[in-house]
Each structure stands twice: as structure tokens, then as C-alpha cells.
Design an enzyme around this catalytic site. Structure first.
Site, PDB file in Angstrom:
ATOM      1  NE  ARG A  47      -4.123  -1.928   1.813  1.00  0.00           N
ATOM      2  CZ  ARG A  47      -5.120  -2.060   2.658  1.00  0.00           C
ATOM      3  NH1 ARG A  47      -5.267  -1.188   3.635  1.00  0.00           N
ATOM      4  NH2 ARG A  47      -5.982  -3.035   2.526  1.00  0.00           N
ATOM      5  CG  ASP A 154     -14.022   6.244   7.907  1.00  0.00           C
ATOM      6  OD1 ASP A 154     -14.566   5.124   7.924  1.00  0.00           O
ATOM      7  OD2 ASP A 154     -12.792   6.388   7.747  1.00  0.00           O
TER       8      ASP A 154
HETATM    9  C1  SAM Z   1     -13.637  -2.143   6.947  1.00  0.00           C
HETATM   10  S1  SAM Z   1     -14.309  -0.528   7.017  1.00  0.00           S
HETATM   11  C2  SAM Z   1     -15.903  -0.876   7.728  1.00  0.00           C
HETATM   12  C3  SAM Z   1     -17.011  -0.090   7.065  1.00  0.00           C
HETATM   13  C4  SAM Z   1     -18.413  -0.419   7.559  1.00  0.00           C
HETATM   14  N1  SAM Z   1     -18.554  -0.144   8.963  1.00  0.00           N
HETATM   15  C5  SAM Z   1     -18.767  -1.851   7.261  1.00  0.00           C
HETATM   16  O1  SAM Z   1     -18.800  -2.698   8.165  1.00  0.00           O
HETATM   17  O2  SAM Z   1     -18.997  -2.167   6.089  1.00  0.00           O
HETATM   18  C6  SAM Z   1     -13.407   0.161   8.395  1.00  0.00           C
HETATM   19  C7  SAM Z   1     -13.452   1.686   8.452  1.00  0.00           C
HETATM   20  O3  SAM Z   1     -13.010   2.107   9.734  1.00  0.00           O
HETATM   21  C8  SAM Z   1     -12.305   3.313   9.578  1.00  0.00           C
HETATM   22  N2  SAM Z   1     -11.426   3.519  10.757  1.00  0.00           N
HETATM   23  C9  SAM Z   1     -10.283   2.881  11.087  1.00  0.00           C
HETATM   24  N3  SAM Z   1      -9.760   3.405  12.203  1.00  0.00           N
HETATM   25  C10 SAM Z   1     -10.593   4.380  12.610  1.00  0.00           C
HETATM   26  C11 SAM Z   1     -10.584   5.292  13.710  1.00  0.00           C
HETATM   27  N4  SAM Z   1      -9.602   5.301  14.613  1.00  0.00           N
HETATM   28  N5  SAM Z   1     -11.608   6.168  13.820  1.00  0.00           N
HETATM   29  C12 SAM Z   1     -12.613   6.170  12.891  1.00  0.00           C
HETATM   30  N6  SAM Z   1     -12.670   5.346  11.834  1.00  0.00           N
HETATM   31  C13 SAM Z   1     -11.670   4.458  11.691  1.00  0.00           C
HETATM   32  C14 SAM Z   1     -11.528   3.121   8.285  1.00  0.00           C
HETATM   33  O4  SAM Z   1     -11.142   4.368   7.708  1.00  0.00           O
HETATM   34  C15 SAM Z   1     -12.551   2.351   7.426  1.00  0.00           C
HETATM   35  O5  SAM Z   1     -13.289   3.194   6.592  1.00  0.00           O
END
Ligand code: SAM
Length: 289
Positions: A47, A154
Site C-alpha cells: 500500500r 470515519d
Molecule cells: C472495513 S471498514 C468498515 C465499514 C463499515 N462499517 C462496514 O462494516 O462495512 C473500516 C473503516 O473504519 C475506519 N477507521 C479505522 N480506524 C478508525 C478510527 N480510529 N476512527 C474512525 N474510523 C476508523 C476506516 O477508515 C474504514 O473506513
């Protein structure tokens, strides 16, 4: 036989040394509390190598030096390393549960003039919060005119911008959303569709680090935080569950991802109430409502 250099975790065009990996992991942890184990070395390499090339850098050590002084590049790194996989109505059983067990009371409350708040925490590109809004609109087509709002947050500003744009490929939408809802709530734009006014009125996107300060007032009736905590270590997860318990109204619901579990002190306040569904206990006894 592995041709890995002794100090290298992943050997590509630019070797990623243990020290580079440790530096990157430490910065990601400091910024987002995302926990990278050594097994993620090839992911980090694949990445971030694009960033090294784009910036004409010769080594990961140079990239780490840049990260230490350049906040914008730290944000680029965060975007590159977060996993944003999502889809409409992912883990559909939560939306069925929301529809059958949770919304009838909440929408009755809203029709009496009450306030209903839902939160998609870690919303990625918006599919989850729009799925919540679609579930609500299916149950009450006038919900956009009530005080029913979905907060979508997010950490990754690019994801927040994509959610706010609300533009998705027709094919991806059609896979998960029934044709009548698709036609009614999304406007066609060539091979894509854009979330229409009713969805936009209900869903508000904001950037928020779940492991930083939460400026919003709450309380929330429902929180979706799915497939996010999985990237955090146990202590960070435990603290997050407690913060969710604080922000939920008594009797409020928390949905988490299929491989996640509420653990630690918050489990005294959040009772398991279905598959990866939890309910905040009534105060102050600690008994489930
Ligand atoms: C795998 S996606 C999940 C999306 C959705 N909740 C789902 O289950 O389909 C994980 C998301 O968490 C966000 N994320 C990771 N660390 C985070 C943090 N510390 N605070 C807020 N969002 C975070 C990432 O940017 C990403 O968009």
C-alpha cells in the site's frame, strides 16, 4: 529458501526493514490506534510503495523521515493503510433486526415529535449509513421530514468525502438494493447513481477519529460500529466499548462486526441481545431492560 535480508521484513524493490515497519506502525498507532502486527508487513509494503514512487523517494527510511514532519503525508499514509471494504446492507441480519425490533418504537417516538439519532461509526464510503437510512425510509416513507438523523463518521477524509458525494456504480447498488428502492432513492447519472434528497437530508457525514475526542452531544438510540474495532488492540477496543456505552441512551442498541465482541468493563453495561447486537442496560441497576 527465503532471500530476505536479515533486517528486512518484506523484500521488494525497496526493502522494508523492521525499523521502518516499527516506525510506521508506531505512527499509525499514535494517530488512529490501529494496531499492525508483523504479519501485515506485505500489506504495508504494497500500500505504501505507491507513495514512495509518487514522491520519488529511495527508501522507506526516507518515507518515515518525511512522515515525521509532514502532517499531510501522515493523512495520506492513514488513507493508504486503512481498510475500507464495505457494501450496502453488509451483514444484512443487523438491518432486519433494526427493522423488526428497534425501528417500530423509535419511529413511533419520532412521529410524536421525538428525536431519534443513529450513528454509523467507521462508515467508510457511506454504504452503511445509507443502508440505515434506506431501512428507515422503507418503514416510514416520511421519515426524512421527522427528526430522525443518521450521523456517519470515519477517520479517513477521503471516505467521508465519498460518502458525502454519495455516488455509486449502478451495478454495485443493484446487487444489494431492491429495484424499487434503488429507483426511488438514487438518481441515475450514467452508469452511476447518486443518493437522492431524502437520503441526503437524513445522513450527515463528518470526519471523526473514534480514538480521539467526540464533540457530538448524543445520546444515540442506535450505533453501528462494524468491522472497525477489529483493527484496534484489546485495550483500545475496551475503551471504545465504554465510550459507546456512555453515548447510548438507556435501552439503546450497538451493532458490531461479525468477528468482534464486546469485552471488558463495558460488558457490565452492554448486554448481548442477538447476533453481534448489544443493548445498553437501564441505569442504574445494571439489569437489562
Ligand atoms: C472495513 S471498514 C468498515 C465499514 C463499515 N462499517 C462496514 O462494516 O462495512 C473500516 C473503516 O473504519 C475506519 N477507521 C479505522 N480506524 C478508525 C478510527 N480510529 N476512527 C474512525 N474510523 C476508523 C476506516 O477508515 C474504514 O473506513
Amino acid at each position: 529458501m527465503s532471500a530476505l535480508r536479515q533486517d528486512s521484513l518484506f523484500d521488494g524493490d525497496y526493502p522494508l526493514t523492521r525499523e521502518d515497519f516499527r516506525d510506521i506502525a508506531a505512527m499509525l498507532y499514535a494517530d488512529a490506534r490501529i494496531h499492525l502486527t508483523d504479519s501485515k508487513a506485505s500489506l504495508v509494503y504494497s500500500r505504501l510503495i505507491k507513495r514512495l514512487r509518487a514522491l520519488n523517494l529511495e527508501s522507506f527510511a526516507d518515507y518515515c523521515a518525511l512522515l515525521r514532519e509532514d502532517e499531510d503525508e501522515r493523512a495520506e499514509m492513514l488513507s493508504a493503510l486503512t481498510t475500507n471494504v464495505t457494501r450496502f446492507f453488509r451483514e444484512r441480519h443487523h438491518f432486519e433486526h433494526l427493522s423488526s425490533r428497534v425501528l417500530p418504537n423509535l419511529l413511533a417516538q419520532a412521529r410524536r415529535g421525538g428525536r431519534v439519532r443513529l450513528w454509523s461509526a467507521g462508515c467508510s464510503s457511506g454504504e452503511e449509513p445509507y443502508s440505515i437510512a434506506l431501512t428507515i425510509l422503507e418503514q416510514d416513507p416520511r421519515a426524512a421530514d421527522l427528526d430522525v438523523k443518521v450521523l456517519a463518521t470515519d477517520i479517513d477524509p477521503r471516505m467521508v468525502a465519498r460518502g458525502r458525494d454519495g455516488i455509486y456504480a449502478e451495478a454495485a447498488l443493484a446487487e444489494d438494493i431492491a429495484a424499487p428502492a434503488l429507483q426511488r432513492f438514487f438518481l441515475r447519472e450514467g452508469a452511476q447513481r447518486r443518493a437522492g434528497d431524502e437520503l441526503r437530508k437524513m445522513v450527515a457525514f463528518r470526519r471523526l477519529n473514534l480514538n480521539g475526542d467526540w464533540p457530538m452531544r448524543g445520546p444515540f438510540d442506535v450505533i453501528f460500529c462494524r468491522n472497525v474495532a477489529i483493527y484496534f488492540d484489546d485495550a483500545t477496543q475496551g475503551a471504545l466499548w465504554e465510550k459507546f456505552a456512555d453515548k447510548l441512551s438507556p435501552g439503546g442498541w450497538l451493532y458490531i462486526g461479525h468477528s468482534e465482541r464486546v469485552d471488558g468493563p463495558a460488558s457490565a453495561r452492554l448486554s448481548s441481545a442477538g447476533v453481534t447486537a448489544y443493548r445498553r442496560n437501564a441505569e442504574p441497576s445494571g439489569d437489562a431492560p
